[in-house]
Motif scaffolding. Structure first.
Motif, mmCIF file in Angstrom:
data_model
loop_
_atom_site.group_PDB
_atom_site.id
_atom_site.type_symbol
_atom_site.label_atom_id
_atom_site.label_comp_id
_atom_site.label_asym_id
_atom_site.label_seq_id
_atom_site.Cartn_x
_atom_site.Cartn_y
_atom_site.Cartn_z
ATOM 1 N N SER A 14 0.816 -1.205 0.000
ATOM 2 C CA SER A 14 0.000 0.000 0.000
ATOM 3 C C SER A 14 0.854 1.261 0.000
ATOM 4 O O SER A 14 2.024 1.241 0.418
ATOM 5 N N PRO A 15 0.296 2.396 -0.458
ATOM 6 C CA PRO A 15 1.047 3.652 -0.430
ATOM 7 C C PRO A 15 1.482 4.050 0.971
ATOM 8 O O PRO A 15 2.588 4.588 1.154
ATOM 9 N N GLU A 16 0.642 3.801 1.965
ATOM 10 C CA GLU A 16 0.993 4.182 3.326
ATOM 11 C C GLU A 16 2.231 3.419 3.814
ATOM 12 O O GLU A 16 3.178 4.016 4.356
ATOM 13 N N GLU A 17 2.232 2.100 3.625
ATOM 14 C CA GLU A 17 3.375 1.291 4.063
ATOM 15 C C GLU A 17 4.614 1.609 3.233
ATOM 16 O O GLU A 17 5.734 1.682 3.766
ATOM 17 N N THR A 18 4.438 1.824 1.946
ATOM 18 C CA THR A 18 5.570 2.132 1.074
ATOM 19 C C THR A 18 6.183 3.480 1.422
ATOM 20 O O THR A 18 7.416 3.624 1.487
ATOM 21 N N ALA A 19 5.353 4.492 1.659
ATOM 22 C CA ALA A 19 5.869 5.817 2.015
ATOM 23 C C ALA A 19 6.646 5.759 3.325
ATOM 24 O O ALA A 19 7.710 6.392 3.463
ATOM 25 N N GLN A 20 6.148 4.997 4.294
ATOM 26 C CA GLN A 20 6.837 4.875 5.578
ATOM 27 C C GLN A 20 8.220 4.251 5.403
ATOM 28 O O GLN A 20 9.204 4.702 6.004
ATOM 29 N N VAL A 21 8.313 3.238 4.547
ATOM 30 C CA VAL A 21 9.591 2.568 4.312
ATOM 31 C C VAL A 21 10.583 3.515 3.643
ATOM 32 O O VAL A 21 11.748 3.603 4.050
ATOM 33 N N TYR A 22 10.140 4.237 2.626
ATOM 34 C CA TYR A 22 11.041 5.135 1.907
ATOM 35 C C TYR A 22 11.481 6.323 2.775
ATOM 36 O O TYR A 22 12.651 6.729 2.743
ATOM 37 N N GLU A 23 10.567 6.867 3.539
ATOM 38 C CA GLU A 23 10.931 7.988 4.397
ATOM 39 C C GLU A 23 11.942 7.563 5.460
ATOM 40 O O GLU A 23 12.897 8.290 5.761
ATOM 41 N N GLY A 24 11.741 6.379 6.028
ATOM 42 C CA GLY A 24 12.712 5.883 6.999
ATOM 43 C C GLY A 24 14.076 5.631 6.376
ATOM 44 O O GLY A 24 15.109 5.910 6.982
ATOM 45 N N SER A 25 14.099 5.120 5.136
ATOM 46 C CA SER A 25 15.363 4.869 4.459
ATOM 47 C C SER A 25 16.075 6.165 4.115
ATOM 48 O O SER A 25 17.301 6.256 4.216
ATOM 49 N N LEU A 26 15.335 7.185 3.722
ATOM 50 C CA LEU A 26 15.952 8.471 3.415
ATOM 51 C C LEU A 26 16.589 9.076 4.671
ATOM 52 O O LEU A 26 17.711 9.595 4.618
ATOM 53 N N ARG A 27 15.884 9.001 5.796
ATOM 54 C CA ARG A 27 16.463 9.522 7.039
ATOM 55 C C ARG A 27 17.735 8.768 7.413
ATOM 56 O O ARG A 27 18.723 9.367 7.836
ATOM 57 N N GLY A 28 17.704 7.448 7.236
ATOM 58 C CA GLY A 28 18.882 6.658 7.565
ATOM 59 C C GLY A 28 20.061 6.936 6.647
ATOM 60 O O GLY A 28 21.214 6.685 7.025
ATOM 61 N N ASP A 29 19.786 7.466 5.452
ATOM 62 C CA ASP A 29 20.850 7.765 4.498
ATOM 63 C C ASP A 29 21.293 9.218 4.559
ATOM 64 O O ASP A 29 22.044 9.671 3.698
ATOM 65 N N GLY A 30 20.839 9.945 5.560
ATOM 66 C CA GLY A 30 21.309 11.315 5.743
ATOM 67 C C GLY A 30 20.418 12.398 5.176
ATOM 68 O O GLY A 30 20.737 13.584 5.306
ATOM 69 N N TRP A 31 19.293 12.033 4.556
ATOM 70 C CA TRP A 31 18.362 13.036 4.054
ATOM 71 C C TRP A 31 17.527 13.576 5.207
ATOM 72 O O TRP A 31 17.211 12.868 6.147
ATOM 73 N N ARG A 32 17.167 14.860 5.110
ATOM 74 C CA ARG A 32 16.373 15.490 6.145
ATOM 75 C C ARG A 32 15.108 16.090 5.536
ATOM 76 O O ARG A 32 15.157 16.659 4.448
#
Length: 221
Positions: free
Chosen positions: A94-112
């Protein structure tokens, strides 16, 4: 080499010419191998934008990154136009689960997260967030897939009434779009005009289409 053999080879003009030809061919092959191979690898390195390598390294599960399509335009050195990188990915969930995964990965990679106006620049359904890291900006748009048949011969497709029992199985998952730009080329990093459209009769940021990222043209394979 024996001096007598060398003198013998020189005494026979054809043998001497063949020997020189073989030596010259070996030297030419060595020059080609030592010169062309580094150039080929260098061109491959230049043609592959490192930003896509960064996106490849995001810690997202396999179900969230299927059928990846990349597109790039502009100049890496910002000649006339700065480089624009676009990626479209299909997700099986789902978009909700997918967005949560991508946002968490971006934060872990140094994106703010980047709280900025015109994010998105046009109304968008689903989850639309903006991010910054060093000299780059990133737009992340996660929404439901467009489960509409493509136009046929330039005419809009006629969408039949789907069977409710099969519709859920055929139109699931979500669609992810990522746009990465150089911060210096992103208008949102600059002071925004405060013009009131009601005073001028013109909207400084008109809505041109329903797609806030614009159409994505797949790179030729």
């Amino acid at each position: 080499m024996d001096t007598a053999a060398t003198d013998g080879a020189r005494s026979d003009p054809r043998r001497y010419a063949q020997r020189r030809l073989r030596t010259g061919a070996l030297v030419l092959v060595s020059i080609v191998v030592l010169g062309v191979v580094p150039v080929v690898f260098g061109l491959q390195a230049l043609s592959r934008d490192p930003v896509f390598d960064t996106l490849d390294q995001l810690a997202v599960p396999g179900w969230a990154a299927t059928e990846t399509v990349d597109d790039v335009s502009g100049s890496r050195w910002c000649l006339l136009d700065c480089r624009l990188r676009e990626r479209t990915v299909k997700s099986e969930r789902s978009p909700e689960e997918t967005a949560q995964v991508y946002e968490g990965s971006l934060r872990g990679d140094g994106w703010r997260p980047w709280q900025v106006s015109h994010c998105p620049e046009q109304p968008a359904k689903g989850s639309y967030t903006c991010w910054r890291r060093d000299e780059l900006t990133l737009d992340l748009w996660v929404r439901e897939p467009a489960c509409v048949p493509p136009p046929v011969n330039g005419e809009p497709a006629v969408v039949p009434s789907p069977d409710p029992s099969t519709e859920a199985g055929e139109c699931t998952g979500s669609l992810v779009s990522v746009k990465v730009r150089n911060a210096i080329d992103d208008d949102r990093t600059r002071p925004q005009p405060s013009t009131d459209p009601s005073l001028t009769g013109e909207d400084p940021f008109p809505t041109l289409s329903e797609d806030p990222l614009g159409e994505l043209t797949p790179s030729p394979s």
